[in-house]
Motif scaffolding. Sequence first.
Motif, PDB file in Angstrom:
ATOM      1  N   LYS A 317       0.833  -1.206   0.000  1.00 35.71           N
ATOM      2  CA  LYS A 317       0.000   0.000   0.000  1.00 35.71           C
ATOM      3  C   LYS A 317       0.867   1.254   0.000  1.00 35.71           C
ATOM      4  O   LYS A 317       1.702   1.448   0.887  1.00 35.71           O
ATOM      5  CB  LYS A 317      -0.946   0.020   1.207  1.00 35.71           C
ATOM      6  N   PRO A 318       0.679   2.137  -0.986  1.00 35.36           N
ATOM      7  CA  PRO A 318       1.494   3.352  -1.074  1.00 35.36           C
ATOM      8  C   PRO A 318       1.218   4.315   0.070  1.00 35.36           C
ATOM      9  O   PRO A 318       0.153   4.295   0.683  1.00 35.36           O
ATOM     10  CB  PRO A 318       1.063   3.971  -2.411  1.00 35.36           C
ATOM     11  N   GLU A 319       2.199   5.175   0.321  1.00 33.84           N
ATOM     12  CA  GLU A 319       2.073   6.198   1.359  1.00 33.84           C
ATOM     13  C   GLU A 319       1.900   7.593   0.777  1.00 33.84           C
ATOM     14  O   GLU A 319       1.542   8.526   1.492  1.00 33.84           O
ATOM     15  CB  GLU A 319       3.318   6.171   2.245  1.00 33.84           C
ATOM     16  N   GLY A 320       2.181   7.742  -0.514  1.00 31.62           N
ATOM     17  CA  GLY A 320       2.083   9.052  -1.137  1.00 31.62           C
ATOM     18  C   GLY A 320       1.924   8.931  -2.638  1.00 31.62           C
ATOM     19  O   GLY A 320       1.716   7.841  -3.173  1.00 31.62           O
ATOM     20  N   ALA A 321       2.012  10.097  -3.340  1.00 28.24           N
ATOM     21  CA  ALA A 321       1.802  10.198  -4.791  1.00 28.24           C
ATOM     22  C   ALA A 321       0.363   9.818  -5.135  1.00 28.24           C
ATOM     23  O   ALA A 321      -0.533   9.942  -4.304  1.00 28.24           O
ATOM     24  CB  ALA A 321       2.821   9.369  -5.561  1.00 28.24           C
ATOM     25  N   PHE A 322       0.106   9.313  -6.370  1.00 28.99           N
ATOM     26  CA  PHE A 322      -1.247   8.854  -6.693  1.00 28.99           C
ATOM     27  C   PHE A 322      -1.204   7.637  -7.623  1.00 28.99           C
ATOM     28  O   PHE A 322      -1.868   7.577  -8.640  1.00 28.99           O
ATOM     29  CB  PHE A 322      -2.128   9.972  -7.299  1.00 28.99           C
ATOM     30  N   TYR A 323      -0.366   6.663  -7.210  1.00 27.47           N
ATOM     31  CA  TYR A 323      -0.217   5.434  -7.982  1.00 27.47           C
ATOM     32  C   TYR A 323      -0.278   4.209  -7.066  1.00 27.47           C
ATOM     33  O   TYR A 323       0.185   4.253  -5.932  1.00 27.47           O
ATOM     34  CB  TYR A 323       1.133   5.397  -8.702  1.00 27.47           C
ATOM     35  N   LEU A 324      -0.825   3.116  -7.612  1.00 20.96           N
ATOM     36  CA  LEU A 324      -0.596   1.785  -7.061  1.00 20.96           C
ATOM     37  C   LEU A 324       0.439   1.114  -7.946  1.00 20.96           C
ATOM     38  O   LEU A 324       0.482   1.365  -9.158  1.00 20.96           O
ATOM     39  CB  LEU A 324      -1.878   0.945  -7.083  1.00 20.96           C
ATOM     40  N   PHE A 325       1.252   0.248  -7.349  1.00 21.46           N
ATOM     41  CA  PHE A 325       2.279  -0.441  -8.127  1.00 21.46           C
ATOM     42  C   PHE A 325       2.254  -1.935  -7.789  1.00 21.46           C
ATOM     43  O   PHE A 325       3.196  -2.486  -7.215  1.00 21.46           O
ATOM     44  CB  PHE A 325       3.656   0.167  -7.837  1.00 21.46           C
ATOM     45  N   PRO A 326       1.152  -2.600  -8.131  1.00 22.99           N
ATOM     46  CA  PRO A 326       1.002  -4.006  -7.735  1.00 22.99           C
ATOM     47  C   PRO A 326       1.892  -4.954  -8.523  1.00 22.99           C
ATOM     48  O   PRO A 326       2.232  -4.705  -9.680  1.00 22.99           O
ATOM     49  CB  PRO A 326      -0.480  -4.276  -8.025  1.00 22.99           C
ATOM     50  N   ASN A 327       2.224  -6.057  -7.878  1.00 19.83           N
ATOM     51  CA  ASN A 327       2.936  -7.153  -8.520  1.00 19.83           C
ATOM     52  C   ASN A 327       1.887  -8.073  -9.153  1.00 19.83           C
ATOM     53  O   ASN A 327       1.006  -8.594  -8.464  1.00 19.83           O
ATOM     54  CB  ASN A 327       3.762  -7.914  -7.479  1.00 19.83           C
ATOM     55  N   VAL A 328       1.990  -8.260 -10.460  1.00 18.54           N
ATOM     56  CA  VAL A 328       0.984  -9.064 -11.181  1.00 18.54           C
ATOM     57  C   VAL A 328       1.593 -10.331 -11.767  1.00 18.54           C
ATOM     58  O   VAL A 328       0.978 -11.001 -12.589  1.00 18.54           O
ATOM     59  CB  VAL A 328       0.317  -8.231 -12.307  1.00 18.54           C
ATOM     60  N   GLN A 329       2.786 -10.687 -11.318  1.00 19.50           N
ATOM     61  CA  GLN A 329       3.509 -11.823 -11.901  1.00 19.50           C
ATOM     62  C   GLN A 329       2.700 -13.114 -11.841  1.00 19.50           C
ATOM     63  O   GLN A 329       2.621 -13.866 -12.824  1.00 19.50           O
ATOM     64  CB  GLN A 329       4.847 -11.997 -11.178  1.00 19.50           C
ATOM     65  N   GLU A 330       2.068 -13.363 -10.703  1.00 18.89           N
ATOM     66  CA  GLU A 330       1.301 -14.607 -10.559  1.00 18.89           C
ATOM     67  C   GLU A 330       0.085 -14.612 -11.483  1.00 18.89           C
ATOM     68  O   GLU A 330      -0.211 -15.621 -12.139  1.00 18.89           O
ATOM     69  CB  GLU A 330       0.850 -14.757  -9.103  1.00 18.89           C
ATOM     70  N   ALA A 331      -0.606 -13.479 -11.562  1.00 20.84           N
ATOM     71  CA  ALA A 331      -1.773 -13.391 -12.452  1.00 20.84           C
ATOM     72  C   ALA A 331      -1.369 -13.572 -13.910  1.00 20.84           C
ATOM     73  O   ALA A 331      -2.062 -14.253 -14.679  1.00 20.84           O
ATOM     74  CB  ALA A 331      -2.475 -12.047 -12.264  1.00 20.84           C
ATOM     75  N   VAL A 332      -0.247 -12.978 -14.287  1.00 26.34           N
ATOM     76  CA  VAL A 332       0.242 -13.091 -15.666  1.00 26.34           C
ATOM     77  C   VAL A 332       0.533 -14.545 -16.010  1.00 26.34           C
ATOM     78  O   VAL A 332       0.149 -15.045 -17.079  1.00 26.34           O
ATOM     79  CB  VAL A 332       1.498 -12.206 -15.859  1.00 26.34           C
ATOM     80  N   ALA A 333       1.201 -15.244 -15.096  1.00 29.48           N
ATOM     81  CA  ALA A 333       1.515 -16.662 -15.326  1.00 29.48           C
ATOM     82  C   ALA A 333       0.245 -17.500 -15.384  1.00 29.48           C
ATOM     83  O   ALA A 333       0.086 -18.358 -16.277  1.00 29.48           O
ATOM     84  CB  ALA A 333       2.435 -17.167 -14.224  1.00 29.48           C
ATOM     85  N   ASN A 334      -0.672 -17.272 -14.453  1.00 30.54           N
ATOM     86  CA  ASN A 334      -1.930 -18.022 -14.437  1.00 30.54           C
ATOM     87  C   ASN A 334      -2.780 -17.749 -15.679  1.00 30.54           C
ATOM     88  O   ASN A 334      -3.554 -18.612 -16.105  1.00 30.54           O
ATOM     89  CB  ASN A 334      -2.741 -17.669 -13.191  1.00 30.54           C
ATOM     90  N   ASN A 335      -2.629 -16.549 -16.238  1.00 27.91           N
ATOM     91  CA  ASN A 335      -3.399 -16.181 -17.425  1.00 27.91           C
ATOM     92  C   ASN A 335      -2.751 -16.647 -18.721  1.00 27.91           C
ATOM     93  O   ASN A 335      -3.306 -16.432 -19.809  1.00 27.91           O
ATOM     94  CB  ASN A 335      -3.611 -14.669 -17.478  1.00 27.91           C
TER      95      ASN A 335
END
Length: 393
Positions: A317-335
Amino acid sequence: MELANRVKTLTPSSTLAITAKAKELKLQGHDVIGLGAGEPDFNTPVHILDAAKQSMDEGMTKYTPAGGIPVLKSAIIKKLQDDQHLTYEPNQVIVTTGAKHALFTLFQVLLNPGDEVIIPTPYWVSYPEQVKLAEGTPVFVEAREENEFKITPEQLKEAITDNTKAFVLNSPSNPTGMMYTKEELEKLGEICVQHDLVIVSDEIYEKLIYTDKPHVSIAELSAQLKEQTVIINGVSKSHSMTGWRIGYAVGNAEIIKAMTNLASHSTSNPTSIAQYAALAAYDSSQEKVEEMRVAFQDRLNKLYDWISDIPGISCVKPEGAFYLFPNVQEAVANNGFSSVDDWVKALLEEEKVALVPGSGFGAPNNVRLSYAISLDQLEEAAKRIKRFVLNHQ
């Protein structure tokens, strides 16, 4: 026609590219939700617009000093005194055509061929490109997800060589939104002092913070760190003034003088009208800044929950700015996709949601989502991303 070698290795900005693609699809009639924007979706506050109009009516439409109008420099100095308890003189301030130009000009006056600049990853896309344009060498240090995307003193120490000239510090960070604590900055600063490194402290998101943790500038921590730090900031993010292109650099007078001399031969000066608008941004109530921050905080909390609920996606969870930066590696592999970039392209084609792949930030397992759009659109985007992931399981 043969182009200059310096531009042949440049990588186009992934954030601008994905935004342009989303706009293109919108023009074709598609219902696209763009999460690539690196700018607030609020208009510039009315009192700032009024100040710009007044400056035009009063004839403030001519050349200004290359380093910025004196009254704006004074307002910047006051801001730094009020917010960071730092004292500077006018010859230590340059107003530039956006914070990006401040960084570009700084690297141009600082670096010689072969000089190394330590850049933590994930990084803002323009840092390495600007270093390369100045004939410097970017040296990347991985800020690991398990350490909240922040590098350790040991990592910094290991990356330093005889050729190291500077260290780039971005807190709060684009793209991760994470912030360094005072204690963390003290430890990093100690190493920078030992090795006489110039600290490039990009603080453009300092007003957009969503925790009780205060923003701390590394320049605040000691007289020596102040001397070695060049603060980069501006009104683009804090006052929703991205298009006005007003940023600034503050630091060592010799560096600022060199930057001003170079700017005099590149831009002549920042736009006069925009400078008076920036003056109004700093010289008046900050109520609108706080209203925007509160709105972003609400969006962050909701979007974080929605994205965290998607199988195969995890997020610090970010503390500032206005971005999320999630890790999607598992979803990419599963997809069934071979890379995050391919997954992002397919998501845009199938669900018309535009994300920025993390490869552009030196983090190929992640994506950047901007929450600088309405809550309704964010909720719909999260639904589409979840549907895409589930459909490709």
